[in-house]
Structure formats: structure tokens, C-alpha cells
Design an enzyme around this catalytic site. Structure first.
Site, PDB file in Angstrom:
ATOM      1  CG  PHE A 104      -1.632   1.243   1.404  1.00  0.00           C
ATOM      2  CD1 PHE A 104      -2.403   1.726   0.690  1.00  0.00           C
ATOM      3  CD2 PHE A 104      -1.362   1.882   2.920  1.00  0.00           C
ATOM      4  CE1 PHE A 104      -2.518   3.084   1.205  1.00  0.00           C
ATOM      5  CE2 PHE A 104      -2.439   2.866   3.115  1.00  0.00           C
ATOM      6  CZ  PHE A 104      -3.306   3.329   2.147  1.00  0.00           C
ATOM      7  CB  THR A 113       3.701 -11.258   1.743  1.00  0.00           C
ATOM      8  OG1 THR A 113       3.195  -9.934   1.661  1.00  0.00           O
ATOM      9  CG2 THR A 113       5.136 -10.904   1.648  1.00  0.00           C
ATOM     10  CB  THR A 157       9.444  -9.784   7.422  1.00  0.00           C
ATOM     11  OG1 THR A 157       9.389 -10.632   6.937  1.00  0.00           O
ATOM     12  CG2 THR A 157       9.411  -8.643   6.216  1.00  0.00           C
ATOM     13  CB  THR A 165       3.781   2.076  13.064  1.00  0.00           C
ATOM     14  OG1 THR A 165       2.616   2.131  13.529  1.00  0.00           O
ATOM     15  CG2 THR A 165       4.773   1.369  13.623  1.00  0.00           C
ATOM     16  CG  ASP A 166       0.672   6.178  15.621  1.00  0.00           C
ATOM     17  OD1 ASP A 166       0.321   4.674  15.327  1.00  0.00           O
ATOM     18  OD2 ASP A 166       0.067   6.604  15.236  1.00  0.00           O
ATOM     19  CD  GLU A 167      -0.592   0.100  15.545  1.00  0.00           C
ATOM     20  OE1 GLU A 167      -0.236  -0.878  15.889  1.00  0.00           O
ATOM     21  OE2 GLU A 167      -0.997   0.926  14.195  1.00  0.00           O
ATOM     22  CE1 TYR A 209       3.525  -3.766  11.880  1.00  0.00           C
ATOM     23  CE2 TYR A 209       1.680  -2.087  13.445  1.00  0.00           C
ATOM     24  CZ  TYR A 209       2.954  -2.657  12.163  1.00  0.00           C
ATOM     25  OH  TYR A 209       3.248  -0.666  11.654  1.00  0.00           O
ATOM     26  CE  LYS A 218       7.302  -1.352  11.366  1.00  0.00           C
ATOM     27  NZ  LYS A 218       8.152  -1.542   9.753  1.00  0.00           N
ATOM     28  CG  LEU A 272     -11.458   0.731   9.975  1.00  0.00           C
ATOM     29  CD1 LEU A 272     -12.389  -0.270  10.624  1.00  0.00           C
ATOM     30  CD2 LEU A 272     -11.585   1.714  11.150  1.00  0.00           C
ATOM     31  CE1 TYR A 310     -12.115  -7.035  13.947  1.00  0.00           C
ATOM     32  CE2 TYR A 310     -10.004  -6.002  14.683  1.00  0.00           C
ATOM     33  CZ  TYR A 310     -11.052  -6.741  13.929  1.00  0.00           C
ATOM     34  OH  TYR A 310     -10.462  -7.551  12.847  1.00  0.00           O
TER      35      TYR A 310
HETATM   36  P1  NAD Z   1       2.060  -3.901   3.163  1.00  0.00           P
HETATM   37  O1  NAD Z   1       1.307  -5.233   3.897  1.00  0.00           O
HETATM   38  O2  NAD Z   1       0.751  -2.751   2.399  1.00  0.00           O
HETATM   39  O3  NAD Z   1       2.970  -3.849   2.335  1.00  0.00           O
HETATM   40  C1  NAD Z   1       3.971  -4.633   2.502  1.00  0.00           C
HETATM   41  C2  NAD Z   1       5.102  -5.020   1.204  1.00  0.00           C
HETATM   42  O4  NAD Z   1       5.609  -5.223   1.941  1.00  0.00           O
HETATM   43  C3  NAD Z   1       3.820  -6.101   0.556  1.00  0.00           C
HETATM   44  O5  NAD Z   1       4.003  -5.640  -1.020  1.00  0.00           O
HETATM   45  C4  NAD Z   1       4.983  -7.150   0.109  1.00  0.00           C
HETATM   46  O6  NAD Z   1       4.858  -7.729  -0.355  1.00  0.00           O
HETATM   47  C5  NAD Z   1       6.172  -6.530   1.350  1.00  0.00           C
HETATM   48  N1  NAD Z   1       7.663  -7.874   2.434  1.00  0.00           N
HETATM   49  C6  NAD Z   1       6.532  -8.068   3.581  1.00  0.00           C
HETATM   50  N2  NAD Z   1       7.860  -9.356   3.910  1.00  0.00           N
HETATM   51  C7  NAD Z   1       8.657  -9.029   2.951  1.00  0.00           C
HETATM   52  C8  NAD Z   1       9.649  -9.325   2.407  1.00  0.00           C
HETATM   53  N3  NAD Z   1      10.128 -10.213   3.572  1.00  0.00           N
HETATM   54  N4  NAD Z   1      10.544  -8.821   2.014  1.00  0.00           N
HETATM   55  C9  NAD Z   1      10.607  -8.094   0.816  1.00  0.00           C
HETATM   56  N5  NAD Z   1       9.260  -7.808   0.808  1.00  0.00           N
HETATM   57  C10 NAD Z   1       8.606  -8.204   1.777  1.00  0.00           C
HETATM   58  O7  NAD Z   1       2.129  -2.931   4.457  1.00  0.00           O
HETATM   59  P2  NAD Z   1       2.213  -1.164   4.217  1.00  0.00           P
HETATM   60  O8  NAD Z   1       0.558  -0.521   4.548  1.00  0.00           O
HETATM   61  O9  NAD Z   1       2.475  -0.740   3.031  1.00  0.00           O
HETATM   62  O10 NAD Z   1       3.054  -0.369   4.853  1.00  0.00           O
HETATM   63  C11 NAD Z   1       3.792   0.092   4.566  1.00  0.00           C
HETATM   64  C12 NAD Z   1       5.402   0.478   5.904  1.00  0.00           C
HETATM   65  O11 NAD Z   1       4.421   1.458   6.562  1.00  0.00           O
HETATM   66  C13 NAD Z   1       5.419  -0.899   6.980  1.00  0.00           C
HETATM   67  O12 NAD Z   1       6.624  -1.060   7.546  1.00  0.00           O
HETATM   68  C14 NAD Z   1       4.256  -0.294   8.031  1.00  0.00           C
HETATM   69  O13 NAD Z   1       4.643  -0.943   9.856  1.00  0.00           O
HETATM   70  C15 NAD Z   1       4.269   1.137   8.103  1.00  0.00           C
HETATM   71  N6  NAD Z   1       3.126   1.685   8.546  1.00  0.00           N
HETATM   72  C16 NAD Z   1       2.134   1.593   8.175  1.00  0.00           C
HETATM   73  C17 NAD Z   1       1.038   2.171   8.435  1.00  0.00           C
HETATM   74  C18 NAD Z   1      -0.294   2.170   7.159  1.00  0.00           C
HETATM   75  O14 NAD Z   1      -1.239   2.961   8.296  1.00  0.00           O
HETATM   76  N7  NAD Z   1      -0.608   1.491   6.658  1.00  0.00           N
HETATM   77  C19 NAD Z   1       0.949   3.237   9.196  1.00  0.00           C
HETATM   78  C20 NAD Z   1       2.377   3.330  10.215  1.00  0.00           C
HETATM   79  C21 NAD Z   1       3.955   2.913   9.107  1.00  0.00           C
HETATM   80  P1  TYD Z   2      -6.320  -1.704  10.867  1.00  0.00           P
HETATM   81  O1  TYD Z   2      -6.772  -0.772   9.626  1.00  0.00           O
HETATM   82  O2  TYD Z   2      -5.870  -3.451  11.585  1.00  0.00           O
HETATM   83  O3  TYD Z   2      -5.139  -0.685  12.173  1.00  0.00           O
HETATM   84  P2  TYD Z   2      -4.376  -0.748  12.906  1.00  0.00           P
HETATM   85  O4  TYD Z   2      -4.760  -1.861  13.911  1.00  0.00           O
HETATM   86  O5  TYD Z   2      -3.124  -0.953  12.393  1.00  0.00           O
HETATM   87  O6  TYD Z   2      -4.261   0.615  13.939  1.00  0.00           O
HETATM   88  O7  TYD Z   2      -7.523  -1.207  12.205  1.00  0.00           O
HETATM   89  C1  TYD Z   2      -7.726  -0.001  12.579  1.00  0.00           C
HETATM   90  C2  TYD Z   2      -8.809  -0.285  13.664  1.00  0.00           C
HETATM   91  O8  TYD Z   2      -9.951  -0.695  13.337  1.00  0.00           O
HETATM   92  C3  TYD Z   2      -9.009  -0.198  15.025  1.00  0.00           C
HETATM   93  O9  TYD Z   2      -9.165   0.247  15.695  1.00  0.00           O
HETATM   94  C4  TYD Z   2      -9.729  -1.755  14.338  1.00  0.00           C
HETATM   95  C5  TYD Z   2     -10.731  -1.908  13.924  1.00  0.00           C
HETATM   96  N1  TYD Z   2     -10.853  -2.432  12.885  1.00  0.00           N
HETATM   97  C6  TYD Z   2     -12.377  -2.974  13.271  1.00  0.00           C
HETATM   98  O10 TYD Z   2     -13.383  -2.128  13.986  1.00  0.00           O
HETATM   99  N2  TYD Z   2     -12.903  -4.399  12.681  1.00  0.00           N
HETATM  100  C7  TYD Z   2     -11.831  -4.150  11.385  1.00  0.00           C
HETATM  101  O11 TYD Z   2     -12.836  -4.775  10.591  1.00  0.00           O
HETATM  102  C8  TYD Z   2     -11.227  -4.017  10.825  1.00  0.00           C
HETATM  103  C9  TYD Z   2      -9.244  -4.736  10.556  1.00  0.00           C
HETATM  104  C10 TYD Z   2      -9.944  -3.216  11.900  1.00  0.00           C
END
Ligand code: NAD
Ligand code: TYD
Length: 342
Positions: free
Chosen positions: A13, A38, A102, A127-129, A155, A159, A195, A212
Site C-alpha cells: 500500500f 507476500t 521480516t 509506526t506510531d504503534e 506487530y 516494529k 479498516l 471490534y
Molecule cells: P502492506 O502490508 O500493504 O505492504 C507490505 C509490502 O511489503 C508488501 O508488498 C509485501 O509483499 C512486502 N513484504 C512483506 N514482507 C516482505 C519481505 N520479507 N521481503 C520483501 N518484501 C516484503 O503494508 P503498508 O501498509 O504499505 O505498510 C508499509 C510500511 O509502513 C510498514 O513498514 C508499516 O509498518 C508502516 N506503516 C504503515 C501504516 C499504515 O497505516 N498502513 C502506518 C504507519 C507505518
Molecule cells: P487497522 O486498519 O487494522 O489498523 P491498526 O490496528 O493498525 O490501527 O484497524 C484500525 C482500527 O479499526 C482498529 O482500532 C481496529 C478496528 N477494526 C475493526 O473494528 N474492524 C475490522 O474489521 C478491522 C480490520 C479493524
């Protein structure tokens, strides 16, 4: 000046949004994507990038040391941005192991390659998590870069482990690193297990919307392009060895997001189904972005009202992208995770 940039996880993403952002913003840069594809990685997401002569793709796992070293030898990167990760909290609760592999060991391999071949900057997308959560009754509290690491899920722990290793590689080996810790992103190419895209996809298919617990948990939502802009600023102008929080003061309770999606799609709120809460569910995330604003001038540009409209439009106009995903192995995941949750 032209640069070679390795982007890991670029078929996911945020990584894919970053690939497109960089190809557009820096037409003289070469962008090299490393992704092992993946369940979360998708080549159709990168179809347009593949047509660009400044883009190259390697299907390689970041834990594969030899494979990664070979890519560094071939591509001689100036900058490495590590997005590759297992990113879904619910999956980490089911199976933590691949998260440690990973997210921690993969990060180690990437940094070892940086040490061996030499780079200008290694950037870790975090991440802020890693800060854990904040209570709902203290809206005055925010995560700053000084907030102690205090994780809740496998998770976020993986991180946080990676972040500590990145800072240790800076202090011990002098590796020029930076880290950004961003709040929840939303936008195009968001995998429909998270979500916002899950609720859009289910609502469009008139399926139950699984909230949830009571749906009162708060997340601080940022449009993905604003995150990409922030990372671009940090890798070019951010200080080495520093952490930058990224977030736009846009806190919303889950239930309000789900109701908004129903309203925008003209679907009844009766689709909302309250299901068993996530184990260890974080209550509230909220970022204080003062540092990146004052040092690098970053501010979010997309208001939530506009970002959510753009996102919903994208899912309406790109049905094939997400329908292909939810008709594949994702179906088994959905059944396993949501089948007896009620
Ligand atoms: P995502 O799950 O959509 O994508 C992860 C990508 O990494 C995929 O294309 C997958 O194929 C690849 N990948 C996974 N394991 C791998 C490996 N061992 N080797 C090579 N490629 C691999 O994740 P995302 O939501 O795009 O998040 C990207 C980064 O941003 C992550 O590090 C996540 O912790 C961080 N992040 C995400 C959010 C969010 O809201 N989605 C917020 C803050 C930080
Ligand atoms: P998510 O998108 O998994 O991000 P994160 O847990 O990393 O913040 O979830 C966002 C919020 O939405 C989290 O509080 C969990 C909630 N959630 C639901 O209520 N239902 C769902 O089906 C999912 C995937 C998440």
C-alpha cells in the site's frame, strides 16, 4: 542530482504510493523496488511503474542476505527506504513469527547491506504503534518522539525492535539512518483487510461491517500522499540519527468512520455488526507532529473530508483491483478471522 533509491515493500500500500510519488517528483531518480510479493504485495499495483524506464523491480525477500547484497552490487543505491514489513495487527496476533523475521531480521539484512556497500541514508518506515496507546479520557496527551516505547501487539513489538536496532546501527557503526513513525494511513491500493478498505468493500457488496468491541477506539488518519511527502523530506533534509513523528491531528473513532462510509455509499447502518474485540486492542493513537513541522516545514495537505472522498472514488473506479484480492486466498483469511467472531 540524480540518485538511486531502493524502496522495499513497494508492491504494498504505502510503498507503491511512494514509488509513484518519487517517480513523479524526481524524474531524474532511479527507483528500484524490492518486494517478495507476500499476500499483501500486488504487481498489478505497479503496472504503470513498470512502464517507466526509471523503475526497476526485484522479486526478493529482504531476509535473503545474498539476494539483497547482489541487488546492492548491481544498483549501487544512494538511499534505501525500508517499507517492507508484515503490517497487519490481527495477523500478528494469529502468527507472530513471520513478523519477527521480516520486520526485525529483514531490517538487519538491509542495514548490513548498507554498511557493506555504503549509502547516504537508510530510512526506516516505522509506526506510531511503537508508543503503545493513550487513554480515551486524556485528549490532551499526544505521542512525541520522546514518548517511551511501550508496545501492545506482536506487530508493534516487531516494529519497535527494528527501530531500536536501527538506532543501534547508527550509534555503533555510524550508519546514517533516520526513522519516521506515522499514524494510520488511508488512500488508494490499501489492502482490504484494513479498516477503511474492508468497510468500503463490504459495504459495496452489502456484507456485514464488523466493528471490534464498541467501535470507540481512536486512530489518527493521514492521507497516504501526505506520508509520502513527509518521507521525501526526511530522506533529503532530515537529520541523521533522528526520529520524526508524522500525523495530522485527525483523530476519529472507528464507529464514526464506518458510519461515514455507509453514508457516502448510501448503505444502511444496519450493516454494522459489533464483533468480539481485538486482543490487547489499543484505545487511542495521536501524534504530535511539531518536530517535522518546525524542522522540515511538513504539514498535511489533504483534509480528511477530501481524502475519504478520493479514496472511496478510487475503490469505486478500481473494483477489479480489490475484487481480485478478495476472491483469492483472502477469502480463507476472512472466514478464519471473522467466521466465529460474532
Ligand atoms: P502492506 O502490508 O500493504 O505492504 C507490505 C509490502 O511489503 C508488501 O508488498 C509485501 O509483499 C512486502 N513484504 C512483506 N514482507 C516482505 C519481505 N520479507 N521481503 C520483501 N518484501 C516484503 O503494508 P503498508 O501498509 O504499505 O505498510 C508499509 C510500511 O509502513 C510498514 O513498514 C508499516 O509498518 C508502516 N506503516 C504503515 C501504516 C499504515 O497505516 N498502513 C502506518 C504507519 C507505518
Ligand atoms: P487497522 O486498519 O487494522 O489498523 P491498526 O490496528 O493498525 O490501527 O484497524 C484500525 C482500527 O479499526 C482498529 O482500532 C481496529 C478496528 N477494526 C475493526 O473494528 N474492524 C475490522 O474489521 C478491522 C480490520 C479493524
Amino acid at each position: 542530482m540524480s540518485k538511486n533509491v531502493i524502496v522495499t515493500g513497494g508492491a504494498g500500500f504505502i510503498g507503491a504510493n511512494f514509488v509513484y510519488f518519487m517517480l513523479n517528483k524526481h524524474p531524474d531518480y532511479k527507483i528500484v523496488c524490492v518486494d517478495c510479493l507476500t499476500y499483501a504485495g500486488n504487481m498489478s499495483t505497479l503496472a504503470d511503474a513498470m512502464k517507466n524506464p526509471n523503475f526497476k523491480f526485484y522479486k526478493t525477500n529482504i531476509c535473503d542476505r545474498e539476494g539483497i547484497y547482489e541487488i546492492f552490487e548491481n544498483e549501487k543505491p544512494d538511499i534505501v527506504v525500508n517499507f517492507a514489513a508484515e503490517s497487519h495487527v490481527d495477523r500478528s496476533i494469529e502468527n507472530p513469527e513471520v513478523f519477527l523475521q521480516t520486520n526485525i531480521l529483514g531490517t538487519q539484512v538491509m542495514m548490513d547491506a548498507c554498511r557493506k556497500y555504503g549509502i547516504e541514508r537508510y530510512h526506516q518506515v516505522s509506526t506510531d504503534e511503537v508508543y503503545g496507546d493513550l487513554p480515551l479520557d486524556r485528549p490532551d496527551l499526544f505521542f512525541t518522539e520522546e514518548t517511551p516505547i511501550h508496545t501492545s501487539s506482536p506487530y508493534s513489538s516487531s516494529k519497535a525492535g527494528a527501530d531500536l536496532l536501527v538506532l543501534a546501527y547508527h550509534r555503533t557503526y555510524g550508519l546514517p539512518v533516520s526513522i519516521s513513525r506515522c499514524s494510520n494511513n488511508y488512500g488508494p491500493y490499501h489492502f482490504p483487510e484494513k479498516l477503511i478498505p474492508l468497510m468500503i468493500a463490504n459495504a459495496l457488496n452489502d456484507k456485514p461491517l464488523p466493528v471490534y468491541g464498541k467501535g470507540e477506539n481512536i486512530r489518527d488518519w493521514l492521507y497516504v500522499e501526505d506520508h509520502c511527502k513527509a518521507i521525501d523530506l526526511v530522506i533529503h533534509n532530515g537529520r541523521v540519527g533522528e526520529v520524526y513523528n508524522i500525523g495530522g491531528h485527525n483523530e476519529m473513532a472507528n464507529i464514526d468512520i464506518v458510519k461515514l462510509i455507509c453514508k457516502k455509499l448510501g448503505k444502511p447502518e444496519s450493516l454494522i455488526t459489533y464483533v468480539a474485540d481485538r486482543k490487547g486492542h489499543d484505545m487511542r493513537y495521536a501524534i504530535d507532529p511539531t518536530k517535522i513541522h518546525s524542522e522540515l516545514g511538513w504539514l498535511p495537505e489533504t483534509k480528511f473530508a477530501d481524502g475519504i472522498d478520493k479514496t472511496i472514488d478510487w475503490y469505486l473506479n478500481n473494483r477489479e483491483w480489490w475484487e481480485t484480492i478478495i476472491s483469492g486466498e483472502y477469502r480463507d483469511y476472512y472466514e478464519k478471522m471473522y467466521g466465529n467472531r460474532g
